[in-house]
Design a protein around this motif. Structure first.
Motif: not given
Length: 401
Positions: A208-215, A278-280
């Protein structure tokens, strides 16, 4: 047991390596640890000062906040090449001081120049000396003209060592080529904390934080982003073919030499939704980030000397999380893991995207991932640390007999 560890890299800022895991756990078992280190990236810190003044850091931990390690950082002259000369003096002085004041039961070294100094003082003061070979370190010297001298220094260190410990079979072979013996060289593998690196971790919050979906198909890289890591080339490949791979996302956790070039590639190809930097991140969050991954990556240049014979500890962590690993066919990795043990080999980073989708199209993912997890099941940090502790304790106990 009192252990003085000496290295020529940054104990504080670099990502956790084998020695950090072991020393934190040894400290938790009651051993007293002191580290002499060197801020290897000092030229990038923006300081205009000619001198780097000595510093002491107390209560240091890298992988377990309960560890209590003291890190001593001798001063040096902040001028390229001359920094090594001044370092030889300051490290010699500090090693001598620690032998007198700390009175270590054992000296453990990972460096080159300061390891040569420490090995001399260990012999002079009748202290067991262990050389810990976790990579072919003379290839890491930035000034290539100095690398042959580094090799000579390591040969001297090995000749002075009571024991050489390596982390894989390829490095053991190289240690023997550099002058060690079969009897004097021991392999202690990398370890994994299976309580933390759990394949069933919930990744919902991070998705959710990084906008990644289940697909989405997530390709994951973590650690220092070297110029030879292959991640820049992979980012360009995705940028040129993003219409073919709309649901493929690359997540990079870490920083390093190629971080800014990859940021520019993301802008050039408009990959803000597909290339996530994301950086370190704190090491304690790494399992959580790994839970996002479908595929974990190590697509480094095959002709890069630094990478040829090492086996990064993160490969074990990738496999423990039951992820398929895609890596270039480097000699050290191939010798350590062989075939059909969770790692799929490629020749270069440009092949990663097609390899990922071939694995998925052929429904091979689960079989490969399960095989990788099974392969590393015996690499529990508790056992590895016990083996390491027993090895050092036996050396100390038998040294004066």
């Amino acid at each position: 047991m009192k252990i003085l560890l000496v290295q020529e890299s940054d104990w504080l800022e670099r990502n956790p390596h084998q020695q950090h895991h072991l020393m934190d756990r040894m400290a938790m078992k009651g051993h007293e640890i002191k580290v002499i280190d060197y801020p290897i990236d000092w030229a990038k810190d923006g300081s205009k000062n000619l001198l780097y003044h000595s510093k002491i850091y107390n209560n240091v931990s890298k992988v377990d906040e309960r560890a209590n390690i003291q890190v001593i950082r001798p001063g040096f002259v902040r001028i390229p090449v001359l920094s090594y000369v001044s370092l030889a003096f300051s490290h010699r002085k500090e090693i001598k001081k620690q032998i007198e004041d700390f009175q270590p039961d054992l000296i453990l070294c990972l460096g080159i120049m300061n390891a040569a100094i420490a090995s001399e003082y260990a012999k002079k003061n009748n202290i067991p000396f262990v050389y810990y070979l976790i990579d072919l370190i003379y290839n890491l010297i930035p000034e290539r003209i100095l690398q042959p001298f580094g090799k000579i220094a390591i040969q001297k260190v090995i000749a002075n060592s009571d024991l050489i410990i390596t982390i894989n079979q390829k490095l053991k072979e190289l240690a023997i080529e550099l002058g060690s013996t079969e009897e004097n060289t021991l392999v202690i593998d990398a370890g994994i904390n299976f309580d933390e690196f759990d394949p069933d971790l919930d990744d919902t919050s991070l998705r959710h934080e990084y906008g990644i979906s289940g697909n989405d198909i997530v390709l994951f890289f973590m650690g220092w982003i070297y110029t030879f890591s292959g991640m820049r080339e992979l980012a360009i490949e995705l940028g040129k073919n993003k219409e073919l791979y709309p649901n493929t996302k690359i997540v990079i956790v870490g920083d390093g030499d190629d971080y800014e070039p990859i940021v520019k590639i993301r802008e050039q190809y408009d990959l803000k939704d597909q290339l996530i930097l994301t950086g370190k991140q704190p090491y304690t969050r790494i399992p959580e980030f790994l839970s996002l991954a479908d595929f974990c990556l190590l697509p480094a240049y095959k002709d890069e000397k630094i990478m040829r014979d090492i086996v990064p500890i993160k490969l074990y962590e990738y496999l423990a999380m039951q992820k398929v690993v895609i890596a270039t066919d480097l000699p050290g990795i191939a010798k350590e893991f062989g075939q059909n043990n969770g790692i799929v080999y490629v020749d270069e980073a440009k092949e990663v995207l097609t390899t990922v989708h071939n694995i998925l199209d052929n429904n091979e993912y689960e079989k490969i991932a399960i095989a990788g997890r099974k392969y590393v099941e015996s690499n529990d940090w508790t056992k590895i640390t016990d083996d390491f502790e027993n090895t050092l304790s036996d050396l100390v106990e038998n040294y004066h007999k």
